[in-house]
Design a protein around this motif. Structure first.
Motif, mmCIF file in Angstrom:
data_model
loop_
_atom_site.group_PDB
_atom_site.id
_atom_site.type_symbol
_atom_site.label_atom_id
_atom_site.label_comp_id
_atom_site.label_asym_id
_atom_site.label_seq_id
_atom_site.Cartn_x
_atom_site.Cartn_y
_atom_site.Cartn_z
ATOM 1 N N GLY A 32 21.626 18.323 64.147
ATOM 2 C CA GLY A 32 22.684 17.421 64.611
ATOM 3 C C GLY A 32 22.900 16.236 63.692
ATOM 4 O O GLY A 32 22.310 16.139 62.613
ATOM 5 N N ALA A 33 23.722 15.302 64.182
ATOM 6 C CA ALA A 33 24.120 14.163 63.352
ATOM 7 C C ALA A 33 23.003 13.149 63.197
ATOM 8 O O ALA A 33 22.991 12.378 62.259
ATOM 9 C CB ALA A 33 25.359 13.495 63.950
ATOM 10 N N ASN A 34 22.067 13.143 64.141
ATOM 11 C CA ASN A 34 20.973 12.165 64.100
ATOM 12 C C ASN A 34 19.637 12.912 64.134
ATOM 13 O O ASN A 34 18.952 12.945 65.153
ATOM 14 C CB ASN A 34 21.094 11.203 65.289
ATOM 15 C CG ASN A 34 20.254 9.951 65.120
ATOM 16 O OD1 ASN A 34 19.371 9.901 64.256
ATOM 17 N ND2 ASN A 34 20.502 8.956 65.940
ATOM 18 N N GLU B 64 30.230 14.742 61.874
ATOM 19 C CA GLU B 64 29.353 13.756 62.523
ATOM 20 C C GLU B 64 30.101 13.025 63.644
ATOM 21 O O GLU B 64 29.584 12.843 64.747
ATOM 22 C CB GLU B 64 28.850 12.732 61.492
ATOM 23 C CG GLU B 64 27.804 13.284 60.553
ATOM 24 C CD GLU B 64 27.581 12.420 59.310
ATOM 25 O OE1 GLU B 64 26.528 12.590 58.682
ATOM 26 O OE2 GLU B 64 28.463 11.599 58.950
ATOM 27 N N HIS B 67 30.744 15.400 66.701
ATOM 28 C CA HIS B 67 29.655 16.157 67.334
ATOM 29 C C HIS B 67 28.489 15.299 67.771
ATOM 30 O O HIS B 67 27.413 15.811 68.073
ATOM 31 C CB HIS B 67 29.178 17.277 66.412
ATOM 32 C CG HIS B 67 30.157 18.412 66.368
ATOM 33 N ND1 HIS B 67 31.314 18.350 65.614
ATOM 34 C CD2 HIS B 67 30.185 19.586 67.025
ATOM 35 C CE1 HIS B 67 31.984 19.465 65.808
ATOM 36 N NE2 HIS B 67 31.330 20.231 66.649
ATOM 37 N N TYR B 68 28.668 13.988 67.772
ATOM 38 C CA TYR B 68 27.609 13.079 68.219
ATOM 39 C C TYR B 68 28.302 11.982 69.002
ATOM 40 O O TYR B 68 28.712 10.971 68.451
ATOM 41 C CB TYR B 68 26.866 12.527 66.997
ATOM 42 C CG TYR B 68 25.585 11.800 67.321
ATOM 43 C CD1 TYR B 68 24.441 12.502 67.687
ATOM 44 C CD2 TYR B 68 25.509 10.410 67.265
ATOM 45 C CE1 TYR B 68 23.265 11.842 67.974
ATOM 46 C CE2 TYR B 68 24.336 9.738 67.554
ATOM 47 C CZ TYR B 68 23.225 10.476 67.901
ATOM 48 O OH TYR B 68 22.041 9.819 68.188
ATOM 49 N N LYS B 78 24.341 13.838 73.778
ATOM 50 C CA LYS B 78 25.352 13.499 72.780
ATOM 51 C C LYS B 78 26.036 14.723 72.173
ATOM 52 O O LYS B 78 27.064 14.601 71.510
ATOM 53 C CB LYS B 78 24.746 12.606 71.702
ATOM 54 C CG LYS B 78 24.850 11.146 72.133
ATOM 55 C CD LYS B 78 24.357 10.190 71.096
ATOM 56 C CE LYS B 78 22.882 9.983 71.230
ATOM 57 N NZ LYS B 78 22.517 9.303 72.483
ATOM 58 N N THR B 79 25.492 15.903 72.433
ATOM 59 C CA THR B 79 26.188 17.098 71.959
ATOM 60 C C THR B 79 27.085 17.691 73.064
ATOM 61 O O THR B 79 27.869 18.596 72.795
ATOM 62 C CB THR B 79 25.185 18.168 71.501
ATOM 63 O OG1 THR B 79 24.238 18.375 72.546
ATOM 64 C CG2 THR B 79 24.445 17.720 70.246
ATOM 65 N N ILE B 275 24.402 6.737 61.038
ATOM 66 C CA ILE B 275 24.290 8.196 61.042
ATOM 67 C C ILE B 275 24.474 8.703 59.613
ATOM 68 O O ILE B 275 25.423 8.314 58.916
ATOM 69 C CB ILE B 275 25.341 8.811 61.997
ATOM 70 C CG1 ILE B 275 25.061 8.380 63.445
ATOM 71 C CG2 ILE B 275 25.382 10.322 61.898
ATOM 72 C CD1 ILE B 275 23.691 8.725 63.990
#
Lengths: 196, 306
Positions: A32-34, B64, B67-68, B78-79, B275
């Motif tokens: 994922g992004a983080n 980013e 998708h967050y 968050k997804t 991020i």
């Protein structure tokens, strides 16, 4: 006995699944992004899961009457400890990048970090006294030391619940299972004192 | 009101008009091609202009940004928004502006995006959870919209209300917050030229998970102040109670300005993880927009008015 016919070897591999999964996700860009948050959270929830599975061994033995499960308890507990250590390491290294003043401030000021750290410290003597030699040397005291898993598990659940912004569903599921596992012990102890 | 430009932008960094006109032609050509390729494509956004906002920041990727997300109407993970926001129907959509104003009005979303010239604003977004992004929004200042309805003398605050429809927003079936989601600004904050109504992202229409078809963007406040998928804007006399204030009043205040010196009761706000970056960076006062907005809070105790 051939390795593949040893259930302990299979359990060992199964316990590696969370790590293999993280590695596979990292490889395929699926974190994922983080990614740092993902890794830290994932290791945290697996630590909690590991603690609950370890605590389930005794009730499973009592309910099923099959004493063989006890042979796996130490490995399960040690895996929970290892995941806890990796969870802590990912906080110290990936999340905080060894910013010690910041980390100490966090431990003192943030209840959820205080509880997480306390839970981990309580697990250290359990891991250190896990070899057979330590068990023999401690004798009756071994069990007294290992009683620490109860406050450690409670601390771990509080650590999770305190961190969540609003949606407590997940922490409450863990808390419910922990309450059930601890409840069975209280129930049996109560029955024993009544009978005795 | 005197609005200072951010000091990090040199006139030379601003895209020359001729260049952006060429760029627009290129975008039109590309959009025409894209429209052919994606048959049931959404209505294209009207052309927009580039400007000086956000110089020196490199934006996060489309992936980013989409998708967050924190958008509890579609789940608390968050997804979740990227997975479940497809059930939201951003057309047809009406935005009503009412309350203490002389000319209350309801706008159809497509009429709205044609009525105000769209511009790209590259803003930092700082989430109260301690992470941040840089996002190229597309939109128009909220002030232009509010001027149209002519706020009355007793209008002191502005309330923003998100769609309430558990059919389209499955997260609303759980009472995690008191739905519909509400947010509020002081009128002068709402009229500030940085305050944006966003309808797009990266030159495209806003994806559902980012608050389609129209959302608020207040870049100097924590992200949750920027309400998404707005159906109603009300001009009011009393400070509105936002959903987060109602849920946890000790932790979320009315102002919620980004402030590295005032910690969240449970975690520090001194640093943030951008991020895409490994090391955390220090959080800036007012998310780095202090030159433009600090005067709104002159003389106020920001620890008390958190």
């Amino acid at each position: 006995m051939a390795l593949y016919r040893n259930p302990k070897a299979w359990l060992f591999l199964l316990c590696l699944y969370p790590l293999v999964r993280l590695a596979a996700l990292a490889w395929t860009g699926g974190l994922g992004a983080n990614p740092i948050e993902f890794i830290t959270r994932s290791l945290g929830t697996w630590t909690l899961t590991g603690l609950l599975i370890t605590l389930a061994v005794t009730p499973v033995r009592r309910l099923s009457g099959y004493g063989g499960v006890l042979r796996y308890r130490r490995m399960l507990g040690l895996f929970a400890f290892v995941y806890g250590m990796l969870h802590l390491l990912s906080y110290l290294w990936l999340d905080q990048f060894f910013d010690w003043p910041g980390i100490f401030k966090d431990i003192l000021k943030r209840p959820f970090i205080t509880f997480g750290m306390a839970a981990f410290i309580l697990l250290v003597p359990l891991a250190l006294t896990s070899p057979h030699a330590a068990m023999r040397r401690l004798g009756r005291n071994w069990q007294r030391v290992h009683w620490l898993i109860y406050p450690a598990a409670i601390g771990a659940v509080l650590h999770y619940g305190w961190l969540v912004k609003k949606d407590l569903t997940q922490p409450l599921i863990y808390a419910g299972i922990l309450a059930l596992l601890l409840g069975t012990r209280i129930f049996w102890r109560y029955k024993k004192t009544k009978a005795g | 009101m005197l609005i200072k430009q951010a000091p990090d932008i040199q006139p030379s960094e601003i895209t020359a008009e001729t260049v952006y006109r060429q760029r627009r032609q290129f975008i039109r050509a590309a959009a025409a091609l894209a429209a052919l390729a994606l048959t049931p494509a959404r209505a294209a956004l009207p052309p927009y202009k580039k400007n000086a906002y956000g110089g020196g920041e490199s934006a996060n990727t489309w992936d980013e940004i989409t998708h967050y997300n924190n958008f509890y109407e579609f789940g608390t993970d968050k997804t979740d928004p990227a997975k479940y926001a497809h059930s939201l129907k951003p057309r047809p959509w009406t935005l009503a502006i009412e309350g203490a104003c002389r000319k209350p009005k309801s706008w159809d979303i497509d009429a709205l995006t044609r009525a105000f010239p769209l511009e790209e604003r590259i803003y930092r977004l700082r989430c109260v959870e301690g992470w941040s992004m840089v996002i190229p929004w597309l939109g128009f200042p909220l002030a232009s919209l509010l001027k149209q309805v002519e706020p009355a003398g007793n209008a002191k605050y502005v309330e923003f209300i998100t769609l309430h429809d558990p059919q389209q927003m499955p997260g609303q079936r759980q009472a995690i917050l008191d739905w519909p989601y509400r947010e509020g600004l002081r009128l002068d904050e709402a009229m500030h030229p940085l305050t944006l109504m966003a309808v797009g992202l990266y030159g495209r229409e806003l994806p559902n998970q980012n608050g389609a078809p129209i959302r608020l963007v207040v870049p100097w406040k924590y992200g949750f102040k920027s309400a998404k998928s707005i159906v109603k804007i009300r001009l009011v006399e009393q400070p509105p109670i936002s959903s987060w204030m109602k849920a946890v009043p000790r932790e979320y205040g009315f102002y919620s300005n980004v402030n590295p010196e005032v910690d969240h009761p449970r975690w520090s706000q001194a640093r943030e993880r951008r991020i895409g970056e490994f090391l955390k960076r220090p959080t800036l006062m007012f998310n780095g927009y202090g030159e433009q907005v600090a005067q709104l809070y002159r003389g106020m105790d920001l620890r008390k008015n958190f």
